[in-house]
Design an enzyme around this catalytic site. Structure first.
Site, mmCIF file in Angstrom:
data_model
loop_
_atom_site.group_PDB
_atom_site.id
_atom_site.type_symbol
_atom_site.label_atom_id
_atom_site.label_comp_id
_atom_site.label_asym_id
_atom_site.label_seq_id
_atom_site.Cartn_x
_atom_site.Cartn_y
_atom_site.Cartn_z
ATOM 1 N N SER A 1 -29.659 -3.667 58.155
ATOM 2 C CA SER A 1 -30.238 -4.983 58.422
ATOM 3 C C SER A 1 -30.396 -5.198 59.920
ATOM 4 O O SER A 1 -29.408 -5.254 60.663
ATOM 5 C CB SER A 1 -29.363 -6.095 57.843
ATOM 6 O OG SER A 1 -29.835 -7.339 58.331
ATOM 7 N N HIS B 1 -34.096 -3.272 56.668
ATOM 8 C CA HIS B 1 -34.036 -4.589 56.023
ATOM 9 C C HIS B 1 -34.284 -5.666 57.080
ATOM 10 O O HIS B 1 -33.617 -5.696 58.113
ATOM 11 C CB HIS B 1 -32.658 -4.749 55.374
ATOM 12 C CG HIS B 1 -32.492 -5.985 54.555
ATOM 13 N ND1 HIS B 1 -32.944 -6.098 53.258
ATOM 14 C CD2 HIS B 1 -31.894 -7.166 54.846
ATOM 15 C CE1 HIS B 1 -32.627 -7.291 52.783
ATOM 16 N NE2 HIS B 1 -31.995 -7.974 53.722
ATOM 17 N N ASP C 1 -34.405 -9.717 57.703
ATOM 18 C CA ASP C 1 -33.978 -11.012 57.173
ATOM 19 C C ASP C 1 -34.752 -12.133 57.841
ATOM 20 O O ASP C 1 -34.630 -12.344 59.047
ATOM 21 C CB ASP C 1 -32.481 -11.199 57.449
ATOM 22 C CG ASP C 1 -31.640 -10.318 56.545
ATOM 23 O OD1 ASP C 1 -31.795 -10.426 55.314
ATOM 24 O OD2 ASP C 1 -30.845 -9.525 57.075
ATOM 25 N N MET D 1 -35.438 -16.124 58.068
ATOM 26 C CA MET D 1 -34.752 -17.396 57.772
ATOM 27 C C MET D 1 -35.537 -18.570 58.349
ATOM 28 O O MET D 1 -36.103 -18.460 59.439
ATOM 29 C CB MET D 1 -33.357 -17.376 58.395
ATOM 30 C CG MET D 1 -32.521 -16.188 57.953
ATOM 31 S SD MET D 1 -30.862 -16.297 58.647
ATOM 32 C CE MET D 1 -30.180 -14.740 58.068
ATOM 33 N N HIS E 1 -36.861 -9.616 53.469
ATOM 34 C CA HIS E 1 -36.092 -10.558 52.650
ATOM 35 C C HIS E 1 -36.378 -11.969 53.145
ATOM 36 O O HIS E 1 -35.895 -12.379 54.200
ATOM 37 C CB HIS E 1 -34.598 -10.198 52.795
ATOM 38 C CG HIS E 1 -33.663 -11.094 52.076
ATOM 39 N ND1 HIS E 1 -32.291 -11.078 52.293
ATOM 40 C CD2 HIS E 1 -33.861 -12.049 51.119
ATOM 41 C CE1 HIS E 1 -31.706 -11.964 51.525
ATOM 42 N NE2 HIS E 1 -32.632 -12.582 50.808
ATOM 43 N N MET F 1 -35.811 -15.627 53.199
ATOM 44 C CA MET F 1 -34.903 -16.733 52.866
ATOM 45 C C MET F 1 -35.593 -18.027 53.297
ATOM 46 O O MET F 1 -35.261 -18.634 54.316
ATOM 47 C CB MET F 1 -33.552 -16.524 53.569
ATOM 48 C CG MET F 1 -32.724 -15.413 52.919
ATOM 49 S SD MET F 1 -31.393 -14.817 53.968
ATOM 50 C CE MET F 1 -32.293 -13.577 54.886
ATOM 51 N N MET G 1 -27.354 -11.186 46.185
ATOM 52 C CA MET G 1 -26.596 -11.565 47.387
ATOM 53 C C MET G 1 -25.101 -11.472 47.089
ATOM 54 O O MET G 1 -24.619 -12.038 46.099
ATOM 55 C CB MET G 1 -26.918 -13.008 47.805
ATOM 56 C CG MET G 1 -28.291 -13.263 48.395
ATOM 57 S SD MET G 1 -28.747 -12.372 49.905
ATOM 58 C CE MET G 1 -27.332 -12.537 50.952
ATOM 59 N N ASP H 1 -26.555 -7.153 49.069
ATOM 60 C CA ASP H 1 -26.799 -7.627 50.435
ATOM 61 C C ASP H 1 -25.741 -8.651 50.827
ATOM 62 O O ASP H 1 -25.674 -9.729 50.248
ATOM 63 C CB ASP H 1 -28.205 -8.248 50.500
ATOM 64 C CG ASP H 1 -28.590 -8.690 51.893
ATOM 65 O OD1 ASP H 1 -27.857 -8.406 52.863
ATOM 66 O OD2 ASP H 1 -29.662 -9.335 52.020
HETATM 67 C C1 DX5 Z 1 -27.593 -12.573 55.061
HETATM 68 C C2 DX5 Z 1 -28.639 -11.504 55.086
HETATM 69 C C3 DX5 Z 1 -28.085 -10.134 55.154
HETATM 70 C C4 DX5 Z 1 -27.301 -9.856 56.393
HETATM 71 C C5 DX5 Z 1 -26.277 -8.827 56.040
HETATM 72 O O1 DX5 Z 1 -28.188 -13.813 54.942
HETATM 73 O O2 DX5 Z 1 -29.456 -11.574 53.926
HETATM 74 O O3 DX5 Z 1 -29.105 -9.156 55.001
HETATM 75 O O4 DX5 Z 1 -28.064 -9.357 57.460
HETATM 76 O O5 DX5 Z 1 -25.443 -8.682 57.140
HETATM 77 P P1 DX5 Z 1 -23.970 -8.127 56.951
HETATM 78 O O6 DX5 Z 1 -24.105 -6.720 56.433
HETATM 79 O O7 DX5 Z 1 -23.408 -8.216 58.322
HETATM 80 O O8 DX5 Z 1 -23.292 -9.022 55.965
HETATM 81 ZN ZN ZN Z 2 -30.933 -9.803 53.607
#
Ligand code: DX5
Ligand code: ZN
Length: 219
Positions: free
Chosen positions: A10, A35, A37, A39, A69, A71, A140, A178
């Protein structure tokens, strides 16, 4: 036959001043996936990056599989932008209210793989009807929004349930875990049916990244 394991580092845990270098570290290890993320400060209480970041990584030469991903409370508004920016797979969450099936169809029409994600507290039944439509289910294992949180083992029965549906219905989607994934808990995720392992903090903090990648590949 279970899918061979995939490690998807990630980028959230990478160096935000040098994201192309962090992506480059992943590629140098011979890994295929990255990956990303995304947000919106609304569906989750944090902000990260947007389509321009993916586009910039592509311009910098990254050929990794961008496992994106979203969110977001309104992911349907951003599908085209992420596909255009270089996403290879786009995963949307089940929790917000919008037309999930139509949004997955749109993702596929843009030649991207389709993923559906669910939070730790969201029952598997909420995504059951969508399973024939997706390439990946993202389970998750922390509450989304931040890297570096602790893995929640109580999610494992849900993983096993989704894996059982996959097997009994002849479906072929990947199951991605994840949040808080490390070498200590990845084996139990694998045993419960997980085959795709997102690792942010544990991967980028690992002093021996080749050994980390090799350990996941052996699961
Ligand atoms: C959390 C994300 C994850 C995050 C995982 O909201 O969806 O992908 O980056 O990070 P670690 O491995 O540090 O939990
Ligand atoms: Zn993620």
């Amino acid at each position: 036959m279970p899918h061979p394991p995939i490690l998807a580092p990630s980028l959230l845990a990478g160096d935000h001043a040098h994201l192309a270098d962090s992506a480059g570290n992943v590629a140098q290890l011979g890994l295929a996936w990255l990956h990303l993320d995304i947000m919106d400060g609304h569906f989750v209480p944090n902000l990260s990056f947007g389509p321009e970041t993916l586009a910039a990584l592509r311009r910098a030469g990254s050929t990794l599989f961008f496992d994106t991903h979203l969110m977001l409370s309104e992911p349907q508004r951003y599908i085209d932008a992420f596909a255009k920016a270089g996403a290879n797979q786009i995963t949307i969450h089940i929790e917000p209210a919008y037309d999930h099936a139509e949004t997955l169809r749109r993702i596929g029409a843009l030649d991207c793989k389709k993923g559906i994600a669910l939070n730790p507290g969201t029952p598997a039944s909420t995504i059951e009807a969508l399973l024939p439509l997706v390439d990946l289910v993202l389970v998750m294992t922390v509450q989304p929004g931040f890297g570096g949180q602790s893995f929640r083992a109580e999610v494992m029965p849900k993983l096993a349930q989704i894996d059982a549906w996959r097997q009994t219905r002849g479906l072929n989607f990947r199951i991605e875990v994840d949040g808080g994934i490390d070498l200590a808990n990845a084996p139990q995720c694998r045993a419960a049916g997980g085959d795709t392992f997102v690792a942010g903090t544990s991967f980028f903090k690992a002093s021996d990244k080749p050994a980390f990648a090799a350990a996941i590949a052996k699961l």
